[in-house]
Scaffold this motif. Sequence first.
Motif, PDB file in Angstrom:
ATOM      1  N   ARG A   7      -0.845   2.610  -2.746  1.00 62.09           N
ATOM      2  CA  ARG A   7      -0.006   1.855  -4.001  1.00 62.09           C
ATOM      3  C   ARG A   7      -0.811   0.625  -4.497  1.00 62.09           C
ATOM      4  N   GLY A   8      -0.359   0.567  -5.874  1.00 58.34           N
ATOM      5  CA  GLY A   8      -1.058  -0.860  -6.674  1.00 58.34           C
ATOM      6  C   GLY A   8      -2.229  -0.663  -6.615  1.00 58.34           C
ATOM      7  N   GLU A 179      -3.686  -8.170  -5.702  1.00 60.49           N
ATOM      8  CA  GLU A 179      -2.569  -8.451  -4.812  1.00 60.49           C
ATOM      9  C   GLU A 179      -2.036  -7.143  -5.060  1.00 60.49           C
ATOM     10  N   LEU A 180      -1.155  -6.773  -3.988  1.00 62.57           N
ATOM     11  CA  LEU A 180      -0.126  -5.760  -4.571  1.00 62.57           C
ATOM     12  C   LEU A 180       0.837  -6.862  -4.997  1.00 62.57           C
ATOM     13  N   SER A 181       2.385  -6.162  -5.747  1.00 64.19           N
ATOM     14  CA  SER A 181       3.294  -6.408  -6.070  1.00 64.19           C
ATOM     15  C   SER A 181       4.384  -6.121  -5.670  1.00 64.19           C
ATOM     16  N   ALA A 182       5.010  -7.586  -5.458  1.00 64.09           N
ATOM     17  CA  ALA A 182       6.266  -7.692  -4.432  1.00 64.09           C
ATOM     18  C   ALA A 182       7.163  -6.834  -3.779  1.00 64.09           C
ATOM     19  N   ASP A 183       6.975  -5.546  -4.822  1.00 64.21           N
ATOM     20  CA  ASP A 183       7.817  -4.348  -4.934  1.00 64.21           C
ATOM     21  C   ASP A 183       7.460  -3.196  -4.293  1.00 64.21           C
ATOM     22  N   ASP A 184       5.873  -3.305  -4.298  1.00 59.16           N
ATOM     23  CA  ASP A 184       4.753  -2.523  -3.420  1.00 59.16           C
ATOM     24  C   ASP A 184       5.059  -3.089  -1.935  1.00 59.16           C
ATOM     25  N   ARG A 206       8.267 -11.241  -1.025  1.00 60.39           N
ATOM     26  CA  ARG A 206       8.122 -12.393  -2.236  1.00 60.39           C
ATOM     27  C   ARG A 206       7.368 -12.970  -1.460  1.00 60.39           C
ATOM     28  N   GLY A 210       1.465 -10.791  -2.176  1.00 61.54           N
ATOM     29  CA  GLY A 210       0.953  -9.538  -2.284  1.00 61.54           C
ATOM     30  C   GLY A 210       0.013  -8.024  -1.862  1.00 61.54           C
TER      31      GLY A 210
END
Length: 353
Positions: A7-8, A179-184, A206, A210
């Motif tokens: 992801r990401g 960084e990864l998103s909070a959703d990821d 959150r 990330g």
Amino acid sequence: MTTDQIRGHQTILEMLDRALSRGRLPHALLFAGPVGVGKNRVARYLAQCLFCEQTPSDQLSCCRECNSCKQMAAGTHPDLISIECPPDKAILPLSLIIGSEERRGREGVCYEMSLRPMTGNRRIAVIDDADKMNAESANALLKTLEEPSANYLMILIASELDAILPTIRSRCQLIRFAELSADDVSELLLEHQLAESPEQAQQVARLSGGSLDVASQLLDENLQELRTSITRLLCQHPFRPQAFSQAVIKAVDDIGGNTAAQRKTAHWILHFCADFYHQALQTAAGHESAVNNAQIDKFVNGFPGSTEDRIEKLGSLLDRLLETEEQIDRNATISLCIENLSEDLRSLQKSTS
């Protein structure tokens, strides 16, 4: 492993795919970025694609069914050499690079990369924690980087790019990971069954910055309880500095004599405080908060004055937390920093009492 499990980092995967299709994959890659964002996962996926017996070598894809793919899934592929810094070490041991004193030059990643492949025509080395190499280890690795063999690939992984010697960096193609998103992070926590609920996953994601590693740490029951306790104290009007400082200092002291662990706990607490004030700032400014929290609403409503006054006061609280974090980073006495912080938080909020 498939790209759906990564992801990401789609842009990085596309870049690697183009390099393979053009026959321009370097002999050495340096994956640099925050801890816990998937650098090692991408490295292993690239290795699996290169080892795969059924897909073309100029495509970033793998069948997941051939012997090589199954060996990669099991972590037993004989031509993948993987090392990392042991948990109890601060420096990547020289023995992992060139062997122990008794077998110097006859074991270690440099020796392994000088051998013929056991299957197929490739050998791949993944060196995690490459930023923990000292000068001796880095210099020992240089010769292998300077004299690459055909179809041999080395992937160095680092979270602190500045810690990599220029001589090493100059011989690798740098690939930066974000960084990864909070959703990821939230989705990964649920996929790996680390979080108990979507709400918990979102809350932890959150706060993770990330990083899946950080998110996993935040799920620790003791940290969860500590965050709840700290939040309860922050919500109070008037703010009680003595109760706050005692709770924080006790949490830090309970860690024991390990100074590094104590500072890490102090940083967690400051992180919790900063998140609380940040959410309060969002609420005061009329923006949609990441959490629907009655405690935060009540806290914000406890501030007198205009919206601008509330925003200014909350900004001052955040600035004071940042100052304390910087003091602790400079090895100031934790208890003294927390006591001073507590009094200043009261001073900044005293008009609300």
